[in-house]
Design a protein around this motif. Structure first.
Motif, PDB file in Angstrom:
ATOM      1  N   SER A   1      56.220  55.637  15.643  1.00  0.00           N
ATOM      2  CA  SER A   1      56.875  56.699  14.888  1.00  0.00           C
ATOM      3  C   SER A   1      58.105  57.252  15.594  1.00  0.00           C
ATOM      4  N   ASP A   2      58.152  57.158  16.936  1.00  0.00           N
ATOM      5  CA  ASP A   2      59.269  57.750  17.676  1.00  0.00           C
ATOM      6  C   ASP A   2      59.971  56.739  18.586  1.00  0.00           C
ATOM      7  N   GLY A   3      59.736  55.452  18.390  1.00  0.00           N
ATOM      8  CA  GLY A   3      60.387  54.480  19.250  1.00  0.00           C
ATOM      9  C   GLY A   3      59.625  53.170  19.278  1.00  0.00           C
ATOM     10  N   GLU A   4      59.985  52.316  20.243  1.00  0.00           N
ATOM     11  CA  GLU A   4      59.372  51.002  20.328  1.00  0.00           C
ATOM     12  C   GLU A   4      58.416  50.911  21.512  1.00  0.00           C
ATOM     13  N   ALA A   5      57.315  50.210  21.298  1.00  0.00           N
ATOM     14  CA  ALA A   5      56.408  49.853  22.393  1.00  0.00           C
ATOM     15  C   ALA A   5      56.653  48.393  22.706  1.00  0.00           C
ATOM     16  N   HIS A   6      57.203  48.120  23.888  1.00  0.00           N
ATOM     17  CA  HIS A   6      57.548  46.757  24.252  1.00  0.00           C
ATOM     18  C   HIS A   6      56.289  45.965  24.602  1.00  0.00           C
ATOM     19  N   ALA A   7      56.292  44.693  24.247  1.00  0.00           N
ATOM     20  CA  ALA A   7      55.100  43.859  24.334  1.00  0.00           C
ATOM     21  C   ALA A   7      54.505  43.821  25.737  1.00  0.00           C
ATOM     22  N   GLY A   8      55.351  43.645  26.748  1.00  0.00           N
ATOM     23  CA  GLY A   8      54.832  43.543  28.110  1.00  0.00           C
ATOM     24  C   GLY A   8      54.155  44.813  28.574  1.00  0.00           C
ATOM     25  N   GLY A   9      54.811  45.960  28.366  1.00  0.00           N
ATOM     26  CA  GLY A   9      54.232  47.234  28.781  1.00  0.00           C
ATOM     27  C   GLY A   9      52.977  47.579  28.009  1.00  0.00           C
ATOM     28  N   LEU A  10      52.980  47.280  26.693  1.00  0.00           N
ATOM     29  CA  LEU A  10      51.797  47.548  25.878  1.00  0.00           C
ATOM     30  C   LEU A  10      50.618  46.710  26.367  1.00  0.00           C
ATOM     31  N   ALA A  11      50.881  45.434  26.661  1.00  0.00           N
ATOM     32  CA  ALA A  11      49.819  44.564  27.144  1.00  0.00           C
ATOM     33  C   ALA A  11      49.232  45.084  28.443  1.00  0.00           C
ATOM     34  N   GLU A  12      50.060  45.589  29.329  1.00  0.00           N
ATOM     35  CA  GLU A  12      49.572  46.124  30.598  1.00  0.00           C
ATOM     36  C   GLU A  12      48.675  47.337  30.381  1.00  0.00           C
ATOM     37  N   MET A  13      49.066  48.232  29.451  1.00  0.00           N
ATOM     38  CA  MET A  13      48.236  49.409  29.166  1.00  0.00           C
ATOM     39  C   MET A  13      46.895  49.006  28.546  1.00  0.00           C
ATOM     40  N   LEU A  14      46.936  48.076  27.603  1.00  0.00           N
ATOM     41  CA  LEU A  14      45.697  47.656  26.950  1.00  0.00           C
ATOM     42  C   LEU A  14      44.787  46.899  27.915  1.00  0.00           C
ATOM     43  N   ALA A  15      45.362  46.156  28.835  1.00  0.00           N
ATOM     44  CA  ALA A  15      44.564  45.382  29.790  1.00  0.00           C
ATOM     45  C   ALA A  15      43.748  46.267  30.716  1.00  0.00           C
ATOM     46  N   GLU A  16      44.115  47.547  30.842  1.00  0.00           N
ATOM     47  CA  GLU A  16      43.348  48.470  31.675  1.00  0.00           C
ATOM     48  C   GLU A  16      42.025  48.862  31.030  1.00  0.00           C
ATOM     49  N   GLN A  17      41.869  48.562  29.740  1.00  0.00           N
ATOM     50  CA  GLN A  17      40.613  48.849  29.038  1.00  0.00           C
ATOM     51  C   GLN A  17      39.640  47.696  29.306  1.00  0.00           C
ATOM     52  N   GLU A  18      38.743  47.893  30.249  1.00  0.00           N
ATOM     53  CA  GLU A  18      37.894  46.799  30.716  1.00  0.00           C
ATOM     54  C   GLU A  18      36.938  46.275  29.649  1.00  0.00           C
ATOM     55  N   ASN A  19      36.627  47.072  28.640  1.00  0.00           N
ATOM     56  CA  ASN A  19      35.685  46.634  27.609  1.00  0.00           C
ATOM     57  C   ASN A  19      36.379  46.212  26.313  1.00  0.00           C
ATOM     58  N   LEU A  20      37.695  46.151  26.333  1.00  0.00           N
ATOM     59  CA  LEU A  20      38.434  45.775  25.136  1.00  0.00           C
ATOM     60  C   LEU A  20      38.103  44.327  24.754  1.00  0.00           C
ATOM     61  N   GLN A  21      37.707  44.136  23.491  1.00  0.00           N
ATOM     62  CA  GLN A  21      37.296  42.818  23.012  1.00  0.00           C
ATOM     63  C   GLN A  21      38.321  42.178  22.081  1.00  0.00           C
ATOM     64  N   LEU A  22      39.073  43.007  21.354  1.00  0.00           N
ATOM     65  CA  LEU A  22      39.988  42.468  20.346  1.00  0.00           C
ATOM     66  C   LEU A  22      41.201  43.368  20.191  1.00  0.00           C
ATOM     67  N   VAL A  23      42.380  42.755  20.135  1.00  0.00           N
ATOM     68  CA  VAL A  23      43.613  43.427  19.734  1.00  0.00           C
ATOM     69  C   VAL A  23      44.072  42.772  18.436  1.00  0.00           C
ATOM     70  N   PHE A  24      44.276  43.571  17.409  1.00  0.00           N
ATOM     71  CA  PHE A  24      44.686  43.091  16.086  1.00  0.00           C
ATOM     72  C   PHE A  24      46.063  43.691  15.812  1.00  0.00           C
ATOM     73  N   LEU A  25      47.101  42.863  15.819  1.00  0.00           N
ATOM     74  CA  LEU A  25      48.477  43.305  15.584  1.00  0.00           C
ATOM     75  C   LEU A  25      48.871  42.930  14.163  1.00  0.00           C
TER      76      LEU A  25
END
Length: 576
Positions: free
Chosen positions: A84-108
């Motif tokens: 809503s207020d800008g862009e989330a770049h793929a590399g940085g977003l992936a790094e933030m999501l990778a910190e979620q140790e129990n994350l099973q699925l990302v649906f883009l």
């Protein structure tokens, strides 16, 4: 802050290029998941309807290691998500999501998001759903709805994805409003119908695609569920509502069970009997929590809907002989052919409700008078999200999972409970079947004497009722003859006089209508077609594991002739 597993639903629209279906997707996914989340407490849903960068950073920190699914919908491309207020770049977003140790699925769920997959997989995300081209806004919403609906019903990621992909293939491609800010047209990127959405996973996470929605929170235990309690209650109320039984006083459960079983047509009653009144060691387990009960609940659903399908096909044939002009389009002809000629594997996965609706629509368009008048109301029960349709969709998916051996012991309690509730919902709408009698006509003798001006016809009739007390044959004399060696659905008055009939053969047959060795019935349903042997194969309803009966062969020449006639009239177009 809760410590439950979190399903994170993130949506971001644009004021300059708004996506009309985005808020609808937001509401739809929450509605699909909220029962498991709010009522059962299996997981927590976090909704961000206007995701911005600050909110994304805050909640990814706040829900540290709690996010199991991250879903994004909005404008996107191969390197960015447009918030809503800008862009989330793929590399940085992936790094933030990778910190979620129990994350099973990302649906883009945005346009051309495939370029972001590599970042996510390299950083350890087990599974990713992404798109390889521009996607239509409406198609994107519906793809997500079908995916999460299947997931909510108990499917794992791969099966839910395949379910949604099948919908996308069946729906075709729409190219009007894209989830991408700038679209240069089909000449600049690949927008073919095939595999617009793809499912990716890490090779070192073999079980990643078998992940199902979290179970936890207020998840009920074995003490919370008594097998048959809900089913018996709903079936008994159905008999009361149909006027089949009149007593509203307290009645012993055993008598309720007998009344239920003795009023439904025998093939349906027999499958209910295995759930309600199992007999003998070979059926041990149908009335207790476990896989045998789950399978029998699914089988009862299949038999009910096979019976409805056969009834409508028989009605179609009956209408033809009453000179109704039936115009079968190519789609309906293909569906009928597929239904009749499907393999044994296809039968296990066949989805009955869409097929039934095609038959209903044809009968409605031609204003055919229904033999089972109550079937006219079926289309009204099947609105999107209705309890009836959800029950059918649940069983379609459950049958797939049983066939793939995906029902795990840890889930037996929940599956038994959900399947019983779904079956009870369906039978509450099909109680009218108790007003019809299934019967076999075995022999017909013409009765004509010099002192009688008109001929009469003595029939050997086996009424397929009184399930546990036997099915003795009776002689019945009528002023007209019924169809010989056939299984008929009868309308009768209060004195059990026959006022009308619908011939269900060759879709349902009674083996013993063709032989003299027994006064009992042995009912078979059409099951599949063996192309190499060119044989129609029938399943014995009471014992589905018995060897299939094959037509043509033995004494069943008339059955083959009936099939030949039906195919010639409705599929080859010679008589429609």
């Amino acid at each position: 802050m809760t410590h439950q597993a979190v399903v994170f639903l993130a949506f971001a629209n644009s004021s300059t290029a708004p996506l009309e279906k985005l808020s609808e997707e937001d509401d739809a996914l929450y509605k699909i998941l909220q029962e498991r989340s709010v009522k059962e407490g299996h997981f927590h849903i976090h909704r961000e309807s206007h995701l911005d960068l600050n909110s994304l950073r805050y909640y990814l920190t706040e829900y540290k290691n709690q996010i199991y699914i991250f879903h994004y919908a909005g404008h996107a491309d191969s390197q960015e998500l447009f918030l809503s207020d800008g862009e989330a770049h793929a590399g940085g977003l992936a790094e933030m999501l990778a910190e979620q140790e129990n994350l099973q699925l990302v649906f883009l769920n945005g346009c051309s998001s495939k370029g972001q997959v590599e970042y996510l997989l390299e950083l350890g995300i087990p599974a990713v759903i992404a798109t390889r081209c521009s996607i239509d806004d409406n198609m994107a919403m519906n793809f997500a709805k079908h995916f999460y609906h299947a997931l909510e019903l108990g499917a794992h990621i791969e099966k839910a994805f395949n379910h949604a992909a099948a919908f996308a293939r069946a729906s075709g491609k729409e190219t009007q409003v894209f989830r991408k800010f700038q679209f240069k047209g089909p000449g600049h990127e690949d927008v073919s119908d095939k595999e617009i959405w793809s499912l990716y996973s890490r090779s070192d996470r073999e079980n990643a695609l078998r992940y199902t929605l979290p179970r936890g929170g207020n998840y009920f235990s074995e003490e919370d569920y008594e097998p048959n309690e809900e089913l018996l209650k709903r079936l008994w109320n159905t008999l009361l509502n149909e006027g089949i039984v009149l007593q509203k006083r307290k009645i012993k459960p055993s008598r309720k069970r007998m009344a239920i079983l003795n009023n439904f047509p025998a093939p349906i009653a027999e499958n209910l009997r295995k759930l309600l009144v199992p007999l003998g060691d070979e059926e041990e387990g149908y009335d207790v929590i476990g896989l045998p009960r789950i399978k029998q609940l699914a089988k009862t659903y299949q038999v009910l809907f096979e019976f409805l399908s056969f009834t409508l096909l028989a009605q179609l044939w009956e209408a033809k002989y009453k000179d109704v002009k039936l115009q079968l389009n190519q789609e309906l002809q293909a569906k009928i052919r597929n239904f009749l000629y499907q393999s044994i594997e296809d039968r296990k996965k066949f989805k009955f409700l869409p097929f039934i609706h095609l038959l209903l629509n044809l009968l409605e368009e031609t204003e055919v008078k229904y033999f089972v008048e109550e079937l006219k109301a079926l289309s009204l029960l099947s609105d999107e999200g209705s309890p009836y349709k959800k029950a059918c969709e649940y069983f379609d998916l459950l049958r797939d999972r049983i066939h793939a051996e995906e029902i795990l012991p840890v889930n037996y309690i929940e599956e038994c409970k959900r399947a019983e509730e779904a079956l009870a919902e369906l039978f509450s709408e099909h109680g009218y079947l108790t007003r019809y009698t299934l019967a076999t006509i075995k022999n017909i003798d013409v009765q004509k004497f010099r002192h009688t001006p008109e001929a009469s016809f003595k029939h050997v009739v086996i009424r397929l009722i009184d399930l546990l007390g036997g099915m003795e044959e009776e002689d019945e004399t009528l002023d007209r003859f019924l169809d010989n060696q056939s299984v008929l659905l009868l309308k009768e008055n209060e004195d059990e006089d026959i006022t009308g009939f619908l011939n269900l053969s060759p879709f349902i047959i009674d083996e013993n209508a063709f032989v003299d060795r027994s006064d009992k019935s042995k009912i078979y349903f059409l099951n599949h077609y063996e192309s190499q042997a060119k044989s129609w194969c029938y399943e014995y309803v009471h014992e589905p594991d018995d060897p299939h009966l094959r037509v043509p062969g033995r004494a069943f020449k008339i059955i083959q002739e009936q099939f030949d006639a039906f195919v010639d009239i409705f599929l080859n177009g010679s008589g429609v």
